[in-house]
Design an enzyme around this catalytic site. Sequence first.
Site, PDB file in Angstrom:
ATOM      1  N   ASP A   1      -5.353  24.852   5.975  1.00  0.00           N
ATOM      2  CA  ASP A   1      -4.567  24.624   7.187  1.00  0.00           C
ATOM      3  C   ASP A   1      -5.375  24.992   8.437  1.00  0.00           C
ATOM      4  OD1 ASP A   1      -2.323  23.697   5.974  1.00  0.00           O
ATOM      5  OD2 ASP A   1      -1.165  25.546   6.125  1.00  0.00           O
TER       6      ASP A   1
ATOM      7  N   GLN B   1       4.272  27.263   2.954  1.00  0.00           N
ATOM      8  CA  GLN B   1       4.710  25.913   3.287  1.00  0.00           C
ATOM      9  C   GLN B   1       6.187  25.924   3.681  1.00  0.00           C
ATOM     10  OE1 GLN B   1       2.331  23.759   3.668  1.00  0.00           O
ATOM     11  NE2 GLN B   1       3.928  22.498   4.546  1.00  0.00           N
TER      12      GLN B   1
ATOM     13  N   GLU C   1       1.693  16.486  -0.549  1.00  0.00           N
ATOM     14  CA  GLU C   1       0.753  16.605   0.570  1.00  0.00           C
ATOM     15  C   GLU C   1      -0.341  17.618   0.193  1.00  0.00           C
ATOM     16  OE1 GLU C   1       2.503  18.527   3.925  1.00  0.00           O
ATOM     17  OE2 GLU C   1       0.934  17.891   5.313  1.00  0.00           O
ATOM     18  N   HIS C   2       0.092  18.781  -0.311  1.00  0.00           N
ATOM     19  CA  HIS C   2      -0.854  19.804  -0.768  1.00  0.00           C
ATOM     20  C   HIS C   2      -0.619  20.062  -2.245  1.00  0.00           C
ATOM     21  CE1 HIS C   2       0.274  20.747   3.438  1.00  0.00           C
ATOM     22  NE2 HIS C   2      -1.035  20.897   3.601  1.00  0.00           N
TER      23      HIS C   2
ATOM     24  N   HIS D   1     -14.572 -27.070   9.759  1.00  0.00           N
ATOM     25  CA  HIS D   1     -15.265 -26.042   8.976  1.00  0.00           C
ATOM     26  C   HIS D   1     -16.350 -26.694   8.117  1.00  0.00           C
ATOM     27  CE1 HIS D   1     -11.713 -23.698   9.999  1.00  0.00           C
ATOM     28  NE2 HIS D   1     -12.189 -22.631   9.373  1.00  0.00           N
TER      29      HIS D   1
ATOM     30  N   HIS E   1       7.331  26.367   7.355  1.00  0.00           N
ATOM     31  CA  HIS E   1       7.108  25.347   8.388  1.00  0.00           C
ATOM     32  C   HIS E   1       8.416  24.811   8.960  1.00  0.00           C
ATOM     33  CE1 HIS E   1       2.919  24.785   9.138  1.00  0.00           C
ATOM     34  NE2 HIS E   1       2.636  24.877   7.851  1.00  0.00           N
TER      35      HIS E   1
END
Length: 451
Positions: free
Chosen positions: A374, A271, A340-341, A433, A274
């Site tokens: 991934d 990770q 996220e993970h 209505h 990235h």
Amino acid sequence: KNDFGRIQLKRFSTSQAFSDDLLKSTLQRPSQRSNEKIMGLVNPIIADVRAHGDSAVLKYTHKFEKATSLKSPVLKAPFPESLMQLPEETIKAINTSYDNILKFHAAQKPKSDLVVETMPGVTCSRFSRPIEKVGLYIPGGTAVLPSTALMLGVPAMAAGCKNIVLASPPRSDGTITPEIVYIAHKVGAEAIVLAGGAQAIAAMAYGTESITKVDKVLGPGNQFVTAAKMIVSNDTSAAVSIDMPAGPSEVLVVADKTSDPAFVASDLLSQAEHGTDSQVVLIAIDLNEEGLQAIEDEVHKQAHELPRVDIVRGAIEHSVTISVGDLEEALKWSNYYAPEHLILQISDPHSALPLVQNAGSVFIGGWTPESVGDYSAGVNHSLPTYGYARQYSGVNLGSFMKNITSSEVTEQGVGQVGPAVVELARCEGLDAHKRAMELRMEKLGILEKRK
Ligand code: HSO
Ligand code: ZN
């Protein structure tokens, strides 16, 4: 030891006298560049693309991508074979991943429409339809990510979207990675917009002479892409929605005495590579000094073997290890961070699942690296970052669909539900209505006709 250039996460422990507030501040995401500044740069680009279409898109691609030889901002299907020449193994890998992603996402289709009779003669139902036109952004930048084309394109295709448009910044020679072209072809995309950044988002949100205007824009991107997505989704004249706010990638690994230090380190590093703005967090359950050191040594050693070591170094600078006493405490901090993970490299990972409240995607057990998700397991890698896992799901089949509901009232139903409608319409002072219901009740003789 603290040798020069040591790549190491900052250590904290809940057993020391750290207040919760201090731990929370260590789990802060790296701060983003000021929003207004980005908006100030992005707004004029969007306005320009809106006003001048293709020529503006092309102008920005020439400027930002240096792809000055490019004559058109779009590559239309059918894509020429010559642009998707790939080694056999790459084709095979893409096909395997494509099949798995398709299996998992196609299975998310509702088996049948939802039908519920709420009262005798009052039936409510829900059925779904694909969003017709979708724009999928595939980032360029320090790494080209064809896997993101799979993660967005395959679910779009499985959902039945009619028009799939991809956008990705071209290389400076004006070409696009053959992997992306091959995937675009496989998912039945109608075109690839050869542009990145705000100009690509604007082109898809508003359409140009040669680019279809889409209903929804999805995909990760840098802060310019994210800002552009926010701007177009706020503009009612664009009538376009987006998937979710995006931020830098992150992972949280929970490890204990049974974890393999090399595995733990490899997941943290995958990770971290990235981007320098990525963040990785290690939560160590009841590890002694030796156990922590073993992981740290692996991080340092493996990091130095990576071509992207400089990016890793940047990410690790704002990354932390938190030592905790037990699983409950580990998951308390993980849920607070909302990663996220979430990777569970612990002796009984399944026992942790009921405690998981906030996470984009979970990787269960030591044999499951994040990279399997991934690329190839079948789950989606387009996930909520920056703590948005508290309220957002990752991209899934539903991201490409919408639900339509229906109601059906029979004569019997009019008698059942009518009085409630009439009374609430009276409360709200909305006579038309009320009359709409009363007229039907009168006709059936349930209500006395108004004189
Ligand atoms: N981990 C990234 C997705 C990705 N990894 C693409 C490799 N290629 C964000 O979830
Ligand atoms: Zn990744």
